[in-house]
Scaffold this active site. Sequence first.
Site, PDB file in Angstrom:
ATOM      1  N   ASP A 116       0.028  -5.335   4.150  1.00 12.96           N
ATOM      2  CA  ASP A 116       0.170  -3.900   3.946  1.00 12.96           C
ATOM      3  C   ASP A 116       0.581  -3.281   5.281  1.00 12.96           C
ATOM      4  O   ASP A 116      -0.037  -3.584   6.309  1.00 12.96           O
ATOM      5  CB  ASP A 116      -1.205  -3.339   3.521  1.00 12.96           C
ATOM      6  N   GLU A 126       5.369   2.275  -1.346  1.00 11.01           N
ATOM      7  CA  GLU A 126       4.593   3.215  -2.150  1.00 11.01           C
ATOM      8  C   GLU A 126       5.235   4.587  -1.974  1.00 11.01           C
ATOM      9  O   GLU A 126       5.314   5.086  -0.847  1.00 11.01           O
ATOM     10  CB  GLU A 126       3.136   3.251  -1.670  1.00 11.01           C
ATOM     11  N   HIS A 134      -5.939  -0.266  -6.059  1.00  9.03           N
ATOM     12  CA  HIS A 134      -7.172   0.175  -5.398  1.00  9.03           C
ATOM     13  C   HIS A 134      -7.340   1.689  -5.371  1.00  9.03           C
ATOM     14  O   HIS A 134      -8.350   2.185  -4.881  1.00  9.03           O
ATOM     15  CB  HIS A 134      -7.184  -0.373  -3.968  1.00  9.03           C
ATOM     16  N   ASP A 135      -6.351   2.428  -5.841  1.00 15.41           N
ATOM     17  CA  ASP A 135      -6.408   3.887  -5.788  1.00 15.41           C
ATOM     18  C   ASP A 135      -6.686   4.543  -7.141  1.00 15.41           C
ATOM     19  O   ASP A 135      -6.659   5.771  -7.237  1.00 15.41           O
ATOM     20  CB  ASP A 135      -5.073   4.447  -5.264  1.00 15.41           C
TER      21      ASP A 135
END
Length: 575
Positions: free
Chosen positions: A98, A256, A329-330
């Site tokens: 990431d 993203e 994860h969000d």
Amino acid sequence: MQHESWKEKVIYQIFPRSFQDSDGDGNGDLQGIISRLDYIKSLGVDAIWLSPVYESPRVDQGYDIRNQREIDDLMGDMQDWEALLQEAHARGLELWMDLVLNHTSDEHRWFKQSRSSKDNPYRDYYIWRKGSEDGSPPNNWTSYLGGSAWTYDEETGEYYLHLYNKKQPDLNWDNPRVREEIEELVRYWQRKGVDGFRLDAINVVSKESGLPDTDEQKLEGSGYKHFKNGPNIHKYLRELNEKAFSQKEGTITVGEASMVSMKDVALYTHPDRRELNMIFMMESLSIGSDPDDAFKKREWKLTELKEIVTRWQNELLNVGWYGLFGSNHDHPRQVSSFGDDGKYRVESAKMLATLVHTLWGTPFIYQGEEIGMTNYPFESVDQLDDQMARHYYRTRTEMGEDPSEVEKRLLAGTRDHARTPMQWDDSPQAGFTTGKPWLPVNPNSREINVQAQQNDPHSILSYYRELIAMRREHADVIVHGEYVAILEEHEQVFAYIRRNEERQGLVLLNFSDQEAAFELPDDVHVCLDSAYRLLGNYPPEGEGVPRTLRPYEAVVFGGLKPAPEKGGGMKSTGD
Ligand code: GLC
């Protein structure tokens, strides 16, 4: 038509703190991941994307980085990371990291230098401005967490910009030295052997010059139009690609980027433009929330979801590429948000997976999704770690909203649902840790866990393995073929054809807990009699393509033949 093999990959996302603990401190770590590599490999995926494992004070679970070149103590050390890379590669799995490039932690050495004086060489690494005449912040933007996006720093008497937490100052991408540092950082990880990168919040890094006030009235995240897909974003990404990503063959990048149009996606990902390989499709996940307040839920219709998916599938074919996902994860767990986490948990988890894995694009699986993990029964805001949720609670209650109403909203929408520990077995801490887990293990881990599903051919886990294998076997149609929406007005059934010049497949998904009847339209132009069933989440009932679907039923057919030309008289079997 391009058939690059990278497009056929399936990716598994790990949120490391919650995956597997190896030393009993209650936090997942790199050695823990190594011990589960055989499991990941057994899914049939090609790559692992690791959410941040770098040194971090963790106000935002590692998305606030103190040192992008070192591993956080909580996770292990660089030797552990190297061992992970080696072990992953030995199993034919790629490792993706990431990259958080919009901001750093305020504890990063660049920021410490930057804030120390106005003439420090690092001053311009971040975005500093004098206050307005009355001493208020330089503009009216609000951060994603609420409140001003600016924090005043006593030391030098100026404000710095932070789109997120005040402990996550934004980097100044207009400074060429910052861009060089970023290029060098990417090359550093490439030299270490990394195969791909996920780029956090990448479409907000280029801000409009002058940083003008916004006319949006939003408590959180206003100012968007002045930095979303900002003025130099494409120039900067091309530069980063040329000087870093493309320096190592085979490097794959996924960005993203929220609130993008189809045109934006094509600009980011058209191969001729040499920016990114793909960006995530975030639009469908926000369908159940109020656009101005992510914690407020809204009713949505299946036809809205179909419209979004169909638009992306049709408008981007051959001009862009995107990442498909139902959870990360969000967001709360997908089966809880879009399926039924009670009676039809197994059926609806499989149905949702079928959607993601039968579209063109690159599927991402988020840890635990493959066993149908559900939301956690949180009862109080005090149980939450999620900074967004906590901040929201504070601001809304200070504004006079009813605390119990606000709490209800948060407990349903918090990101922590996705962050509770992975459920490996039916032991008290689900095989995640021998210590006290940093977030509680879901009590349903006694029934919902990997061990219980591992050897059950009807489990969600087995279904994921079949789906991934099916996608691989029929990649020419599923990964590279065209999408044709059918039954577009139906409010229960999501149906589409996938096809290339030679072959066609049909996907039927019931998004409701009721039986759903449907009539395939005459203009589908396929001959269904030749169809054979490839996969489904219920035992087949009768021969051929059904005309009703059971609750949350998903079924995929292959072998559809083109319909006969009018008057052509093609006979189907059995006629
Ligand atoms: C991204 C991450 C999220 C993080 C934010 C700030 O949206 O996915 O977890 O809070 O960026 O870095």
